[in-house]
Design an enzyme around this catalytic site. Structure first.
Site, PDB file in Angstrom:
ATOM      1  N   ASP A 270      26.301  24.852  44.770  1.00 29.36           N
ATOM      2  CA  ASP A 270      25.245  25.874  45.931  1.00 29.36           C
ATOM      3  C   ASP A 270      25.684  25.472  46.743  1.00 29.36           C
ATOM      4  OD1 ASP A 270      24.337  27.237  43.192  1.00 29.36           O
ATOM      5  OD2 ASP A 270      23.525  25.446  42.892  1.00 29.36           O
TER       6      ASP A 270
ATOM      7  N   LYS B 221      29.567  27.712  49.848  1.00 28.85           N
ATOM      8  CA  LYS B 221      30.804  28.366  50.009  1.00 28.85           C
ATOM      9  C   LYS B 221      31.020  29.649  50.756  1.00 28.85           C
ATOM     10  CE  LYS B 221      31.796  27.056  45.766  1.00 28.85           C
ATOM     11  NZ  LYS B 221      30.102  25.631  45.768  1.00 28.85           N
TER      12      LYS B 221
ATOM     13  N   GLY C 112      27.167  31.722  42.189  1.00 23.32           N
ATOM     14  CA  GLY C 112      26.737  32.948  43.118  1.00 23.32           C
ATOM     15  C   GLY C 112      27.379  32.498  44.138  1.00 23.32           C
ATOM     16  N   HIS C 113      27.310  33.264  45.441  1.00 24.84           N
ATOM     17  CA  HIS C 113      27.766  32.665  47.162  1.00 24.84           C
ATOM     18  C   HIS C 113      26.666  34.135  47.530  1.00 24.84           C
ATOM     19  CE1 HIS C 113      30.827  31.328  46.058  1.00 24.84           C
ATOM     20  NE2 HIS C 113      31.078  31.397  45.806  1.00 24.84           N
TER      21      HIS C 113
ATOM     22  N   GLN D 295      31.637  26.805  41.210  1.00 25.93           N
ATOM     23  CA  GLN D 295      30.423  25.906  41.240  1.00 25.93           C
ATOM     24  C   GLN D 295      30.407  24.949  42.343  1.00 25.93           C
ATOM     25  OE1 GLN D 295      32.199  27.646  38.145  1.00 25.93           O
ATOM     26  NE2 GLN D 295      30.630  28.880  37.893  1.00 25.93           N
TER      27      GLN D 295
END
Length: 427
Positions: free
Chosen positions: A13, A16, A40-41, A223
């Site tokens: 988180d 990225k 997730g991004h 991650q």
């Protein structure tokens, strides 16, 4: 031209997606090399916000080819839904490539994940319940289902039967659940075959050829370092290798072809799920970081645990990944604090340690040792160069750089694509 790995240097988180998207215009391929839709991004382009779960961030750059590598585990329903959502918003997803060797998350994987977590009770790991761990377990146990199996009904049926022989015993006798019917699983999976067929390719060959031809290939981890199954805070980790070595196995590219390894650091620290977190805050400062930073998981929707920057973790990430650069994100969130604590060491049983302890017991007992850096009150979101930052903000960045062991080459000063200060070029 380089092959670059971009990965999280904390517990994930870190931002990225923004870093990948920033490089997207200069990159020919962006490759997701591990994880699944447990990551997730969030990428902000203009006034548009995109939440990506399985797809590489490079899918938002028209000139870039996004690739899902063999090390990723794919829930086909989630992938197709994500593609459909982007198509509806005018994003061209036709260039996506998917490794035929990537493993599939099936309905029985998600079921097992959820019932196992409930069974563990207080000992639960804090998984997302999306079937990631059980899918990787099947991969290692050699009873996994791969993307290429969708195109051979006979092989697919045999593999599903083999996997369910044991799992149905567990479901019935341990969890008191009904057996899963092989035919139903096969029918559902076959329903995805035609929709995915056009994306599937020998991505290992394509990526190696691209690097040999001098094209820029960016390998994007999900991650973060401290969630790596080998090098993270085990057992409170993910089921794959987000660290730099995972890019080689998860995309099929040799380590000698990688030129640069970029670690993404948040200007403070967060994590989702259970596990030790030495600098975690339970006070008004922690709530302020959570609120100002918008710290809620893109995929899970869970509030993130928040704490001050941990230089011990940053140094560890530099070491195990061979980091060449850092991208520091969310510096703007710290605006307004008179003093900003930074964890420079731990105290464990009365002893000061400056490196991450290898012992799980020691890490659980680690207490942060803080140094206090002067804060700033000026708005930094409009800063375009390092010199535009307030002196105390500059000092904070330089202090983190020195403590972490690698140069900070870019700084995020706001959520937007253009709210980034580039100090050194990554390419």
């Amino acid at each position: 031209m380089p092959a670059l790995v971009l990965l999280g240097a904390q517990w994930g988180d870190e931002g990225k997606g923004k870093a990948t998207d920033l490089l997207g215009g200069s990159v020919d391929y962006v490759v997701r090399y591990q994880g699944g839709n447990n990551a997730g991004h969030t990428v902000v382009v203009g006034d548009q916000k995109y939440a990506l779960h399985l797809l590489p961030s490079g899918i938002l750059s028209p000139e870039c080819t996004p690739v899902i590598g063999n090390g990723v585990v794919i829930d086909p329903a989630v992938l197709l839904s994500e593609l459909s959502g982007l198509n509806e918003r005018g994003v061209d997803t036709s260039k996506l490539l998917i490794s035929g060797n990537a493993h599939l998350i099936t309905p029985y994987h998600t079921t097992l994940d959820k019932v196992t977590e409930r069974f563990l009770g207080k000992r639960k790991i804090g998984t997302t319940g999306r079937g990631i761990g059980p899918t990787y377990a099947d991969k290692i146990n050699r009873v996994g289902i791969r993307v290429q199996d969708l195109f051979d009904e006979s092989i697919l049926t045999q593999k599903v039967e083999a996997a369910l022989d044991f799992k149905n015993q567990v479901m019935a006798k341990l969890y008191n659940r009904r057996a899963i019917v092989t035919e139903q699983v096969v029918e559902e999976l076959l329903g995805y075959a035609d929709q995915l067929r056009g994306f599937v390719a020998d991505t290992t060959l394509i990526l190696n050829d691209a690097v040999d031809e001098g094209k820029v290939v960016l390998f994007e981890g999900g991650q973060g370092t401290l969630l790596d199954v080998d090098h993270g805070t085990y057992p409170f980790v993910t089921s794959s290798n987000p660290t730099a070595g995972g890019a080689c196995t998860g995309a099929g590219i040799g380590p000698t072809k990688i030129n640069r390894v970029i670690g993404i650091l948040k200007a403070y620290t967060t994590r989702v799920g259970a596990g030790p977190f030495p600098t975690e805050l339970f006070d008004a400062d922690g709530e302020a970081l959570r609120t100002i930073g918008g710290e809620r998981g893109v995929t899970t929707g869970r509030d993130r645990r928040c704490g001050w920057f941990d230089a011990v973790i940053a140094r560890y990430a530099t070491r195990v990944n061979g980091l060449t650069d850092f991208f520091l994100t969310k510096l703007d969130v710290l605006t307004g604090w008179e003093q900003i604590p930074v964890c420079v060491a731990y105290e464990i049983d009365g002893e000061r340690v400056t490196e991450l302890p290898y012992s799980q017991t020691d890490f659980h007992h680690a207490k942060p040792v803080y140094e206090y850096l002067p804060g700033w009150s000026e708005d930094i979101t409009k800063a375009k160069t390092f010199a535009d930052l307030p002196k105390n903000a500059q000092g904070y960045v330089r202090a983190l750089e020195e403590m972490s062991g690698a140069p900070i080459s870019a700084i995020g000063v706001g959520p937007g694509r253009d709210e980034t200060i580039q100090i050194n070029s990554f390419i």
